[in-house]
Design a protein around this motif. Structure first.
Motif, PDB file in Angstrom:
ATOM      1  N   ARG A   1     -12.332   0.921  -8.254  1.00  0.00           N
ATOM      2  CA  ARG A   1     -11.482   1.457  -7.486  1.00  0.00           C
ATOM      3  C   ARG A   1     -11.921   3.227  -7.489  1.00  0.00           C
ATOM      4  NH1 ARG A   1      -4.937   1.940  -7.433  1.00  0.00           N
ATOM      5  NH2 ARG A   1      -4.742   3.052  -5.342  1.00  0.00           N
TER       6      ARG A   1
ATOM      7  N   GLN B   1      -5.283  -5.997  -6.269  1.00  0.00           N
ATOM      8  CA  GLN B   1      -4.853  -4.758  -6.703  1.00  0.00           C
ATOM      9  C   GLN B   1      -3.355  -4.818  -7.276  1.00  0.00           C
ATOM     10  OE1 GLN B   1      -7.141  -1.575  -5.785  1.00  0.00           O
ATOM     11  NE2 GLN B   1      -6.146  -1.352  -7.614  1.00  0.00           N
TER      12      GLN B   1
ATOM     13  N   THR C   1     -15.421   3.685  -5.722  1.00  0.00           N
ATOM     14  CA  THR C   1     -15.155   3.664  -4.091  1.00  0.00           C
ATOM     15  C   THR C   1     -14.359   4.302  -3.668  1.00  0.00           C
ATOM     16  OG1 THR C   1     -13.818   1.659  -4.169  1.00  0.00           O
ATOM     17  CG2 THR C   1     -16.120   1.151  -4.215  1.00  0.00           C
ATOM     18  N   GLY C   2     -13.293   4.728  -4.406  1.00  0.00           N
ATOM     19  CA  GLY C   2     -12.165   5.690  -3.752  1.00  0.00           C
ATOM     20  C   GLY C   2     -12.414   7.072  -3.770  1.00  0.00           C
ATOM     21  N   THR C   3     -11.617   7.834  -3.254  1.00  0.00           N
ATOM     22  CA  THR C   3     -11.890   9.422  -3.226  1.00  0.00           C
ATOM     23  C   THR C   3     -10.590   9.719  -4.269  1.00  0.00           C
ATOM     24  OG1 THR C   3     -10.720   9.154  -1.185  1.00  0.00           O
ATOM     25  CG2 THR C   3     -12.975   9.674  -1.105  1.00  0.00           C
TER      26      THR C   3
ATOM     27  N   GLY D   1      -1.445  -3.524  -2.069  1.00  0.00           N
ATOM     28  CA  GLY D   1      -2.175  -3.151  -1.014  1.00  0.00           C
ATOM     29  C   GLY D   1      -3.387  -3.752  -0.747  1.00  0.00           C
ATOM     30  N   LYS D   2      -4.066  -4.452  -1.816  1.00  0.00           N
ATOM     31  CA  LYS D   2      -5.137  -5.099  -1.566  1.00  0.00           C
ATOM     32  C   LYS D   2      -5.335  -6.345  -2.370  1.00  0.00           C
ATOM     33  CE  LYS D   2      -9.380  -3.195  -0.399  1.00  0.00           C
ATOM     34  NZ  LYS D   2      -9.824  -1.924   0.051  1.00  0.00           N
TER      35      LYS D   2
ATOM     36  N   ASP E   1       0.819  -1.301  -0.132  1.00  0.00           N
ATOM     37  CA  ASP E   1       0.028   0.098   0.023  1.00  0.00           C
ATOM     38  C   ASP E   1       0.788   1.099   0.105  1.00  0.00           C
ATOM     39  OD1 ASP E   1      -1.899   2.025   0.651  1.00  0.00           O
ATOM     40  OD2 ASP E   1      -2.983   0.698   1.876  1.00  0.00           O
ATOM     41  N   ASN E   2       1.653   1.452   0.811  1.00  0.00           N
ATOM     42  CA  ASN E   2       2.765   2.465   1.138  1.00  0.00           C
ATOM     43  C   ASN E   2       3.919   2.057   1.755  1.00  0.00           C
ATOM     44  OD1 ASN E   2       4.009   5.103   1.529  1.00  0.00           O
ATOM     45  ND2 ASN E   2       1.968   5.851   2.097  1.00  0.00           N
TER      46      ASN E   2
END
Lengths: 328, 503
Positions: free
Chosen positions: A323, A269, A326-328, A273-274, A207-208
């Motif tokens: 994504r 993903q 649902t994501g921002t 991250g997913k 993810d990060n």
């Protein structure tokens, strides 16, 4: 306003939208198979299907670890070949050799994964390139080892895992050993991915990686472990494939991309991250079901490749679309 | 009294997991400026996006001139006469002012060609309505104009298309003093022409200069609405929900400050030189300075990310030299990074997973939820509860949360580790006022429990309001030290003054 609707129906819609589409796809494909071949509902039908799907499903479950950690593992196809060829060379028709060859092969899988991980972590080679190089290297090694003409036999003790059935099982009449192996491996992999610290850290570094490092996550150790699990899955898949496909120098060819396709079909993903082990398992079954259908339709091998390529693109496009929603 | 130009009644809007607006009513009449005030995340932008048709309200209605309207798309609201001036302009920089003003509705000659001379004349006419635009040449390229002038062109364009409602979203954000004055004059012109103006801002000065009425949004609800211009204090109180005095936590009393937690002597590396630093238990020390003064480099050196090359560091009485963040955390240092999204959060993971990232990093890899981890989960949930994190559930992806709630989750990560020294880098950047106050009080609570705290902040009121002691850095050195009652001017001066070469 235009988008009215009772709160209950919208909650239901939200619940529905959370179902991984791979399960819907799988149900549709299975229905199509049953439509074309009603005997699929008998144990011989679906057990053979699961048996055929087992190596890919195990491979996909391992691949998810690397994908979620933010990488790719392209080396598993050649690893399968190396395991099959190496096993046939080492056992040399001696049934008793199986008992040390199999642990040795599993260790080799872990070792190849560890080398992949070390290259990615410490030489800073992107995983796509590192494992591509490993893929070519292992292929070459398999050729060298066998002299290009592998001995065509593996002892029955070795082929037990890929080929044998356990009979007189209530309800289903028989279970292939490979299906038992599949259930155990996917179960353990799913537990480790979704219920342990290791799994949480694999998610975090994919993810990060910067945030994970600053939070104290041992990023390299976790990444190397992910590659080792993928390598282990390659070795297990190789042992099963050696059991029912026999020995050749292209037995594993193409499996790495099928595994990635299966994982992505399951919603993993790309770039990390997913991702989910059970959904990758579902993706592998769906991919096998598609191949089965193409077989029924009598379409030749190249069509399989075309379809597989299009599926990979479509699955990633769908994942990106969801994504964005649902994501921002 | 005439019907309001725009009346929004009982507007409610939820996003997955978050209620952005609940039962908000708001109106604006022709020829007035209605100021819409609130912190980031209060719901101002959402409200405007509902007005302009970008979002659809879950409940409530919008009336224009007394008639109910339903805008499905921004184009429809634009056609109805609602112009929203965003901070990013919709002008084409490579076209002239006149071309931009008449984009898509150019006057034509009888032959169907663009009538450039008429376009130029009409452009001049529209621009002449605005004092600030009188000097604009319709033929100049938009890209060659300064930001304020571009803004005037944008507003002139809205007026020339017949906008009866103009929404301005923090229009002065990129303007200097004179440009602000020009903009205010433009707003006055609009008001005199009978346009209804919704002016979004959080600057008290602009409210005092422009607003006829003020509506304050807080947490998606109308916290106050004033039909006459209120005092700035009343606005702030409504925005913050409390008096300004208890915004910052109280300073440390002398008996709360204990032994040194951290001692640095003569330390340096590529960017840092001659660092001497003491931080005591119970004390909050702020590091002030301009961008690039070495504040973050100092934090990263202490945290092992970019270690010191020379010098001695003592942490709680032991000589230490951390070579990685992981080693520093194991040694008892925590760090809240300055860039939440790129350094702090794992965005696709849950709120709880973000909070537990560090405690899990120091548990064995194969520890499962069923085993001893379970107890930690409940402890983390209790911590998150205690910090009043607003989320639908702690299983929810953290990316859906507001900046303030995200930041609290990272603070919770460190609270669970009980570090001896906690470094906060820009702890309140981009978060709402209530979360800010919450974080200030948390820092003080941590200090009272015996931690030493180092805060890096570019927000001088924050530095003065929070710190027990202020250090100022410049060019990789600590150049000045002030007690907690220093003035902004003194700190600013020390941060920017040419250092006399003393060494």
């Amino acid at each position: 306003m235009t988008d009215t609707g009772s709160p209950r129906s919208s909650a239901l819609r939200r619940r529905l939208s959370q179902i991984n589409p791979v399960w819907v796809l799988l149900v549709l494909l299975i229905a199509a198979i049953i439509f074309m071949n009603p005997r699929f509902v008998e144990p011989t039908g679906y057990m053979n299907f699961l048996k055929r799907a087992a190596p890919l499903a195990i491979l996909a479950a391992g691949q998810v670890y690397v994908i979620v950690s933010g990488g790719f593992d392209l080396s598993v196809g050649s690893l399968i070949t190396l395991v099959v060829v190496g096993s046939s060379m080492l056992t040399n028709n001696d049934p008793a050799a199986t008992y040390w060859v199999i642990p040795l092969m599993l260790t080799m899988g872990l070792g190849v994964g560890a080398i992949n991980g070390l290259i990615v972590c410490f030489l800073r080679v992107p995983s796509l390139i590192a494992t591509l190089g490993m893929m070519i290297t292992l292929n070459g090694l398999a050729f060298l080892w066998s002299g290009g003409a592998p001995r065509g036999y593996l002892p029955d003790t070795f082929r037990f895992f890929g080929r044998e059935l356990i009979r007189d099982v209530p309800l289903v009449r028989f279970i292939p050993v490979s299906v038992l192996v599949l259930i155990v491996v996917v179960g353990v992999f799913a537990w480790a991915m979704h219920r342990t610290n290791l799994g949480r850290h694999i998610h975090a570094i994919g993810d990060n990686p910067v945030a994970a490092r600053l939070a104290g996550v041992p990023v390299n150790r976790v990444r190397i472990t992910a590659f080792m699990i993928s390598g282990l899955s390659g070795a297990i898949a190789g042992i099963l494939l050696g059991g029912f496909a026999g020995v050749s120098t292209d037995v594993g060819a193409g499996y790495e991309l099928q595994a990635i396709t299966a994982a992505v079909l399951g919603g993993a993903q790309l770039l990390g991250g997913k991702g989910s082990v059970p959904a990758a398992f579902g993706g592998a079954l769906a991919l096998t079901a598609i191949f089965t259908l193409l077989n029924f339709l009598g379409l030749p091998q190249p069509v399989r490749q075309v379809v597989q390529g299009l599926i990979l693109i479509a699955a990633v496009a769908l994942a990106m679309h969801r994504r964005k929603q649902t994501g921002t | 009294m005439t019907a309001p130009m725009i009346a929004m009644n009982g507007i409610t809007k939820s996003f997955p997991g978050v209620r952005a607006l609940s039962d908000v009513s708001f109106d604006v009449r022709a020829g007035e400026v209605q100021a819409l005030v609130g912190e980031n995340g209060a719901g101002k932008s959402t409200l405007i996006k509902i007005l302009s048709g970008v979002y659809h309200a879950d409940a409530g209605e919008v009336h224009m001139n007394g008639e109910a309207v339903h805008f499905a798309h921004p184009v429809e609201s634009l056609r109805a006469g609602i112009a929203v001036i965003y901070q990013e302009f919709s002008l084409l920089p490579e076209r002239s002012v006149a071309q931009n003003l008449f984009l898509g509705r150019e006057p034509r000659t009888r032959l169907g060609l663009i009538d450039t001379s008429r376009m130029r004349a009409e452009a001049r006419e529209v621009l002449s309505l605005f004092a600030a635009a009188g000097h604009i040449d319709p033929d100049s390229l938009v890209g060659s104009l300064n930001v304020a002038t571009q803004q005037v062109v944008e507003i002139a364009k809205a007026v020339s298309t017949g906008a009866r409602v103009v929404v301005m979203d923090e229009p002065t954000a990129a303007l200097n003093e004179t440009e602000c004055e020009e903009l205010f004059a433009t707003v006055d012109t609009l008001r005199n022409r009978g346009v209804a103006i919704i002016y979004i801002t959080h600057r008290m000065r602009e409210i005092a200069r422009l607003a006829d009425r003020v509506t304050v949004l807080k947490d998606g609800e109308v916290a106050a609405s004033f039909d006459t211009l209120p005092s700035p204090d009343a606005i702030v109180r409504a925005m913050v929900g409390r008096d300004i005095e208890d915004f910052f936590a109280p300073k440390a009393k002398p008996d709360e400050i204990g032994d040194p937690v951290l001692t640095v002597r003569g330390a340096g590396n590529d960017v840092l030189r001659d660092i001497d630093l003491d931080i005591r238990a119970g004390e909050i020390v702020a590091l002030a300075g301009i961008q690039g003064a070495g504040r973050v480099a100092l934090a990263m050196a202490l945290f092992g990310e970019a270690p010191f090359a020379t010098g001695d560091v003592t942490l709680a009485g032991e000589a230490v030299s951390f070579r990685s963040a992981r080693a520093a955390i194991a040694g008892g240092i925590g760090l809240l990074p300055g860039d939440r999204k790129s350094e702090g959060l794992v965005l696709m993971q849950s709120v709880r997973d973000n909070g537990m990232l560090t405690s899990r990093a120091f548990a064995p890899l194969w520890t499962s939820d069923q085993r001893n981890d379970n107890a930690d989960t409940t402890r983390m949930d209790a911590l998150l509860d205690q910090m009043e994190i607003r989320a639908a559930s702690y299983e929810q992806d953290i990316r859906a949360l507001s900046g303030g709630n995200q930041q609290k989750a990272i603070v919770a990560r460190w609270l669970s580790m009980r570090p001896k020294l906690l470094i906060f880098i820009e702890p309140t950047r981009g978060i709402d006022v209530n979360s800010k106050a919450g974080i200030y009080h948390l820092m003080r609570d941590l200090a009272r429990e015996g931690a030493g705290i180092l805060m890096i902040s570019s927000d001088l009121p924050e530095v003065i309001g929070v710190a027990d002691r202020v250090l100022v850095m410049q060019s990789g050195r600590i150049v000045a030290e002030f007690p907690h009652d220093a003035s902004e001017q003194d700190i600013m001066h020390a941060a920017t003054a040419e250092t006399e070469v003393a060494a």
